[in-house]
Scaffold this active site. Structure first.
Site, PDB file in Angstrom:
ATOM      1  N   THR A 100       7.483 -12.871  -8.632  1.00  0.00           N
ATOM      2  CA  THR A 100       8.504 -11.907  -8.217  1.00  0.00           C
ATOM      3  C   THR A 100       9.296 -12.569  -7.100  1.00  0.00           C
ATOM      4  O   THR A 100       8.772 -12.801  -6.006  1.00  0.00           O
ATOM      5  CB  THR A 100       7.867 -10.600  -7.708  1.00  0.00           C
ATOM      6  OG1 THR A 100       7.035 -10.067  -8.742  1.00  0.00           O
ATOM      7  CG2 THR A 100       8.939  -9.589  -7.344  1.00  0.00           C
TER       8      THR A 100
ATOM      9  N   LYS B 138      13.005  -6.115 -12.012  1.00  0.00           N
ATOM     10  CA  LYS B 138      11.775  -5.937 -11.231  1.00  0.00           C
ATOM     11  C   LYS B 138      12.093  -5.200  -9.922  1.00  0.00           C
ATOM     12  O   LYS B 138      11.294  -4.400  -9.427  1.00  0.00           O
ATOM     13  CB  LYS B 138      11.143  -7.307 -10.960  1.00  0.00           C
ATOM     14  CG  LYS B 138       9.911  -7.290 -10.085  1.00  0.00           C
ATOM     15  CD  LYS B 138       8.666  -6.773 -10.790  1.00  0.00           C
ATOM     16  CE  LYS B 138       7.485  -6.736  -9.822  1.00  0.00           C
ATOM     17  NZ  LYS B 138       6.246  -6.304 -10.441  1.00  0.00           N
TER      18      LYS B 138
ATOM     19  N   LYS C  48       7.104  -8.070   0.646  1.00  0.00           N
ATOM     20  CA  LYS C  48       7.922  -9.211   0.203  1.00  0.00           C
ATOM     21  C   LYS C  48       8.932  -8.719  -0.840  1.00  0.00           C
ATOM     22  O   LYS C  48      10.125  -9.012  -0.764  1.00  0.00           O
ATOM     23  CB  LYS C  48       6.994 -10.282  -0.378  1.00  0.00           C
ATOM     24  CG  LYS C  48       7.649 -11.536  -0.893  1.00  0.00           C
ATOM     25  CD  LYS C  48       7.754 -11.601  -2.409  1.00  0.00           C
ATOM     26  CE  LYS C  48       6.432 -11.610  -3.115  1.00  0.00           C
ATOM     27  NZ  LYS C  48       6.567 -11.641  -4.580  1.00  0.00           N
TER      28      LYS C  48
HETATM   29  N1  LIG Z   1      -1.104  -8.959  -8.028  1.00  0.00           N
HETATM   30  C1  LIG Z   1      -0.328  -8.089  -8.691  1.00  0.00           C
HETATM   31  O1  LIG Z   1      -0.749  -6.964  -9.017  1.00  0.00           O
HETATM   32  C2  LIG Z   1       1.082  -8.481  -9.076  1.00  0.00           C
HETATM   33  C3  LIG Z   1       1.767  -7.680  -9.982  1.00  0.00           C
HETATM   34  C4  LIG Z   1       3.066  -8.022 -10.369  1.00  0.00           C
HETATM   35  C5  LIG Z   1       3.652  -9.148  -9.809  1.00  0.00           C
HETATM   36  N2  LIG Z   1       2.979  -9.916  -8.903  1.00  0.00           N
HETATM   37  C6  LIG Z   1       3.663 -11.098  -8.348  1.00  0.00           C
HETATM   38  O2  LIG Z   1       3.124 -12.257  -8.966  1.00  0.00           O
HETATM   39  C7  LIG Z   1       3.098 -13.344  -8.034  1.00  0.00           C
HETATM   40  C8  LIG Z   1       1.655 -13.834  -7.871  1.00  0.00           C
HETATM   41  O3  LIG Z   1       0.863 -12.744  -7.414  1.00  0.00           O
HETATM   42  P1  LIG Z   1      -0.740 -12.875  -7.300  1.00  0.00           P
HETATM   43  O4  LIG Z   1      -1.231 -11.512  -7.026  1.00  0.00           O
HETATM   44  O5  LIG Z   1      -1.269 -13.649  -8.456  1.00  0.00           O
HETATM   45  O6  LIG Z   1      -0.845 -13.751  -5.974  1.00  0.00           O
HETATM   46  P2  LIG Z   1      -2.085 -14.553  -5.403  1.00  0.00           P
HETATM   47  O7  LIG Z   1      -3.371 -14.055  -5.968  1.00  0.00           O
HETATM   48  O8  LIG Z   1      -1.931 -14.596  -3.919  1.00  0.00           O
HETATM   49  O9  LIG Z   1      -1.865 -16.036  -6.001  1.00  0.00           O
HETATM   50  C9  LIG Z   1      -0.786 -16.820  -5.630  1.00  0.00           C
HETATM   51  C10 LIG Z   1      -0.889 -18.152  -6.345  1.00  0.00           C
HETATM   52  O10 LIG Z   1       0.221 -18.971  -5.998  1.00  0.00           O
HETATM   53  C11 LIG Z   1      -0.237 -20.196  -5.420  1.00  0.00           C
HETATM   54  N3  LIG Z   1       0.720 -20.603  -4.393  1.00  0.00           N
HETATM   55  C12 LIG Z   1       1.270 -19.811  -3.434  1.00  0.00           C
HETATM   56  N4  LIG Z   1       2.122 -20.532  -2.673  1.00  0.00           N
HETATM   57  C13 LIG Z   1       2.106 -21.788  -3.171  1.00  0.00           C
HETATM   58  C14 LIG Z   1       2.760 -22.984  -2.810  1.00  0.00           C
HETATM   59  N5  LIG Z   1       3.628 -23.020  -1.783  1.00  0.00           N
HETATM   60  N6  LIG Z   1       2.506 -24.096  -3.519  1.00  0.00           N
HETATM   61  C15 LIG Z   1       1.627 -24.066  -4.558  1.00  0.00           C
HETATM   62  N7  LIG Z   1       0.973 -22.960  -4.959  1.00  0.00           N
HETATM   63  C16 LIG Z   1       1.211 -21.843  -4.266  1.00  0.00           C
HETATM   64  C17 LIG Z   1      -1.605 -19.875  -4.861  1.00  0.00           C
HETATM   65  O11 LIG Z   1      -2.364 -21.059  -4.719  1.00  0.00           O
HETATM   66  P3  LIG Z   1      -3.688 -21.078  -3.777  1.00  0.00           P
HETATM   67  O12 LIG Z   1      -4.827 -20.694  -4.671  1.00  0.00           O
HETATM   68  O13 LIG Z   1      -3.767 -22.460  -3.293  1.00  0.00           O
HETATM   69  O14 LIG Z   1      -3.444 -20.091  -2.661  1.00  0.00           O
HETATM   70  C18 LIG Z   1      -2.146 -18.947  -5.945  1.00  0.00           C
HETATM   71  O15 LIG Z   1      -2.571 -19.680  -7.070  1.00  0.00           O
HETATM   72  C19 LIG Z   1       3.719 -12.804  -6.733  1.00  0.00           C
HETATM   73  O16 LIG Z   1       5.083 -13.106  -6.708  1.00  0.00           O
HETATM   74  C20 LIG Z   1       3.499 -11.291  -6.849  1.00  0.00           C
HETATM   75  O17 LIG Z   1       4.475 -10.558  -6.111  1.00  0.00           O
HETATM   76  C21 LIG Z   1       1.697  -9.615  -8.534  1.00  0.00           C
END
Ligand SMILES: NC(=O)c1ccc[n+]([C@@H]2O[C@H](COP(=O)([O-])OP(=O)(O)OC[C@H]3O[C@@H](n4cnc5c(N)ncnc54)[C@H](OP(=O)(O)O)[C@@H]3O)[C@@H](O)[C@H]2O)c1
Length: 293
Positions: A98, A173, A241
């Site tokens: 997102t 979104k 965010k």
């Molecule tokens: N969770 C939800 O329910 C949900 C629903 C809809 C949309 N989203 C969106 O989907 C995206 C991911 O969400 P999530 O919940 O999966 O987040 P998350 O669990 O915090 O995972 C984030 C992932 O991105 C990696 N990452 C972050 N910054 C990075 C960087 N600078 N370089 C390389 N890798 C990086 C992290 O690696 P590390 O393992 O090294 O930290 C991790 O694998 C976000 O934009 C969020 O807003 C989430």
């Protein structure tokens, strides 16, 4: 037809999404910044692990990204280690993060210079949607690129829709998050009102969820909100965010967002008392009487 695909970012969402790609028979290479997570993924699924995003992109016909925010997408897409450096003519970059619509347009332009297609494809459905492979994906990009990636995304989604040109997925979104923000506050106020009125809230929820007030939030979060359970789900930090992206886009297009702006400030208060990783339904915690909050 199985594809050679890469998945960058094995977080709450990316980990199960990449798993569904492997289960569907695609040849998957994963990259995760924290290596141990990628090691765990390859131990559980058929697939390879790359040391860098550029290595993951080598030989992939589609590269998926699902990281945190705009700057994180830039970090894995660009630069010496960025996936785009290795992607070949005719391959497609898909961003499930997102992020802002500006970033989507920027990535579409840079990808095009490399002969690579680009689709912005943020998702809705949360952790459970990713685990169960039933996400909703809202896409922006060219129809030709979209049609190429749509069946592959079907591995983890039940609805995949092209909304318009690059950036349209992210803008959709934003609409999604605006609709959720006010609704969660209203649900919190309703439940807290009912509690103080001495009603049996289980019965109230059973009843009104079948009427005009019913919603995904009510059906999936009502019970946990009443029980003060927030240690799961979609984090308040991520919602802030997202609302930051929404509010800056609204400044540009002039859309009035009085309720969304207010709810953003309520989420800021949840962060201030340590609830940044709590589910977004934790807005109700602000309405509880002291001394709890
Ligand atoms: N969770 C939800 O329910 C949900 C629903 C809809 C949309 N989203 C969106 O989907 C995206 C991911 O969400 P999530 O919940 O999966 O987040 P998350 O669990 O915090 O995972 C984030 C992932 O991105 C990696 N990452 C972050 N910054 C990075 C960087 N600078 N370089 C390389 N890798 C990086 C992290 O690696 P590390 O393992 O090294 O930290 C991790 O694998 C976000 O934009 C969020 O807003 C989430």
């Amino acid at each position: 037809m199985p594809d050679d695909v890469a998945f960058i970012g094995l977080g709450v969402m990316g980990y199960p999404m990449a798993g569904h790609l492997a289960a569907a028979g695609h040849r998957v290479t994963v990259f995760n910044r924290t290596k141990s997570v990628a090691q765990r993924w390859t131990a559980e699924h058929a697939g390879e692990m790359a040391e860098t995003p550029v290595q993951a992109g080598t030989g992939a016909s589609i590269v998926f990204m699902c990281v945190g925010a705009d700057e994180d997408v830039r970090a894995v897409a660009y630069g010496d280690d960025g996936a785009l450096g290795a992607m070949s003519d005719g391959s497609i970059l898909v961003d499930h993060t997102t992020a802002s619509a500006d970033l989507a347009r920027e990535l579409a332009a840079v990808s095009s210079e490399h002969g690579v297609g680009f689709v912005d494809a943020p998702v809705s459905g949360g952790e459970a949607g990713a685990q169960n492979g039933v996400l909703t994906v809202m896409c922006g990009g060219d129809a030709e690129h979209f049609e190429r990636v749509r069946p592959v995304m079907g591995s983890y989604a039940r609805a995949v829709t092209l909304i318009g040109p690059a950036g349209s997925g992210q803008l959709t979104k934003m609409v999604n998050q605006i609709c959720i923000a006010g609704l969660v506050q209203a649900l919190s106020e309703g439940l807290e009102f009912g509690r103080r009125a001495g009603l049996d809230l289980d019965t109230v929820l059973d009843t009104i969820s079948q009427g005009a007030a019913g919603s995904w939030q009510m059906s999936n979060r009502g019970t946990t909100m009443m029980a003060d359970e927030f240690e799961f789900g979609f984090a308040v930090d991520w919602m802030r965010k997202d609302l930051g992206i929404v509010l800056s886009e609204a400044q540009r297009n002039g859309a009035p967002l009085p309720v969304t702006s207010l709810v953003d400030q309520f989420y800021k208060r949840v962060q201030e008392f340590g609830g940044g990783r709590w589910d977004t339904s934790s807005l109700i915690a602000l309405l509880r009487p002291p001394p709890q909050r």
